[in-house]
Design a protein around this motif. Structure first.
Motif, PDB file in Angstrom:
ATOM      1  N   ALA A 278      40.111  44.195  44.158  1.00  0.00           N
ATOM      2  CA  ALA A 278      40.893  43.031  43.714  1.00  0.00           C
ATOM      3  C   ALA A 278      40.946  41.980  44.811  1.00  0.00           C
ATOM      4  CB  ALA A 278      42.301  43.477  43.321  1.00  0.00           C
ATOM      5  N   ASP A 279      41.155  42.413  46.043  1.00  0.00           N
ATOM      6  CA  ASP A 279      41.209  41.469  47.164  1.00  0.00           C
ATOM      7  C   ASP A 279      39.853  40.815  47.396  1.00  0.00           C
ATOM      8  OD1 ASP A 279      43.854  42.145  47.498  1.00  0.00           O
ATOM      9  OD2 ASP A 279      43.500  43.513  49.185  1.00  0.00           O
TER      10      ASP A 279
ATOM     11  N   ALA B 143      34.648  46.719  38.504  1.00  0.00           N
ATOM     12  CA  ALA B 143      35.936  46.562  39.170  1.00  0.00           C
ATOM     13  C   ALA B 143      36.941  47.591  38.661  1.00  0.00           C
ATOM     14  CB  ALA B 143      36.466  45.146  38.933  1.00  0.00           C
TER      15      ALA B 143
ATOM     16  N   ILE C 192      37.549  40.181  45.134  1.00  0.00           N
ATOM     17  CA  ILE C 192      37.333  39.191  44.076  1.00  0.00           C
ATOM     18  C   ILE C 192      38.189  37.953  44.324  1.00  0.00           C
ATOM     19  CG2 ILE C 192      37.539  38.730  41.610  1.00  0.00           C
ATOM     20  CD1 ILE C 192      36.986  41.732  41.150  1.00  0.00           C
ATOM     21  N   ALA C 193      39.440  38.155  44.740  1.00  0.00           N
ATOM     22  CA  ALA C 193      40.333  37.022  45.017  1.00  0.00           C
ATOM     23  C   ALA C 193      39.763  36.160  46.140  1.00  0.00           C
ATOM     24  CB  ALA C 193      41.722  37.546  45.396  1.00  0.00           C
TER      25      ALA C 193
ATOM     26  N   ARG D 226      43.214  45.727  40.090  1.00  0.00           N
ATOM     27  CA  ARG D 226      44.529  45.957  40.700  1.00  0.00           C
ATOM     28  C   ARG D 226      45.374  46.910  39.863  1.00  0.00           C
ATOM     29  NH1 ARG D 226      45.846  43.147  44.912  1.00  0.00           N
ATOM     30  NH2 ARG D 226      44.557  41.342  44.381  1.00  0.00           N
TER      31      ARG D 226
ATOM     32  N   GLU E 269      39.729  40.977  38.529  1.00  0.00           N
ATOM     33  CA  GLU E 269      40.685  41.204  39.620  1.00  0.00           C
ATOM     34  C   GLU E 269      41.930  41.915  39.123  1.00  0.00           C
ATOM     35  OE1 GLU E 269      43.670  38.617  42.510  1.00  0.00           O
ATOM     36  OE2 GLU E 269      41.972  37.614  41.550  1.00  0.00           O
TER      37      GLU E 269
END
Length: 216
Positions: A206-207, A165, A209-210, A198, A194
């Protein structure tokens, strides 16, 4: 008291001196290292058959297997494996043959080493950490199929998902999520995968993973 690094360097030097003092000439020692690096399998097999130790090391503690694996010489790695070298041996920086093959994305070498039983899961950096850090998706997939542990942590308390990530490797991140990676673990800086993504501008990761966290 001498440090572990000094002791290890002394042992390597002693082993090399013993090798050179024996029936195998100094030139053969150099030839073995060079053949592993250049992928000259025929020459290396000849040297091994004449008595060169398959665990011969260079001044940095790299065995013939580590050198050949690092350079992506799959045929040479396969030939070396037949002489039963130490698959778990680590050089002076703590890297094994499988770790360096994973780092460099040498898929065929990774296959040979995995089939030979090279260790996957251990303390410190692992082959999966290295492959995830560099975004080597095909290698990550091979390591996971072989049983790589998603939950092992690097020295900075990061897992493979965090490393992928951080470095923007969305395909690897997706694969690690599918494999069941923990999504809310924090590293030694207090960041989740995340948050780390970011902070590095990898908002798509990040999005992703969220979204995965909400779906669980």
């Amino acid at each position: 008291m001498l440090s572990p690094d000094i002791i290890r360097k002394f042992l390597i030097a002693a082993a090399s001196s013993f090798l050179l003092a024996g029936p195998v000439a100094a030139s053969s020692y150099d030839d073995a290292l060079n053949s592993a690096r250049m992928g000259d399998t025929r020459l290396l097999v000849d040297l091994l058959s004449r008595g060169i130790d398959p665990n011969t090391v260079d001044s940095s503690g790299n065995t013939l297997l580590i050198i050949a694996a690092r350079e992506g010489n799959a045929e040479t790695v396969a030939a070396l494996v037949a002489y039963r070298p130490r698959l778990d041996y680590r050089n002076l920086t703590g890297d094994s043959a499988l770790m360096l093959a994973a780092l460099q994305g040498h898929e065929k070498v990774v296959d040979v080493l995995l089939n030979a039983g090279a260790p996957l899961n251990h303390a410190g950096w692992t082959p999966l950490h290295y492959a995830a850090f560099e975004g080597r998706l095909a290698v990550v997939e091979r390591l996971l199929r072989a049983g790589a542990d998603l939950n092992l942590l690097a020295p900075n308390q990061s897992d493979a998902l965090m490393l992928a990530a951080r470095n923007g490797h969305i395909d690897v991140v997706r694969k690690l999520i599918e494999a069941g990676s923990v999504l809310d673990r924090k590293n030694d800086a207090g960041l989740t995968a995340e948050e780390w993504a970011r902070s590095r501008g990898n908002t798509d990761i990040a999005d992703l993973i969220a979204k995965a966290r909400k779906a669980r």
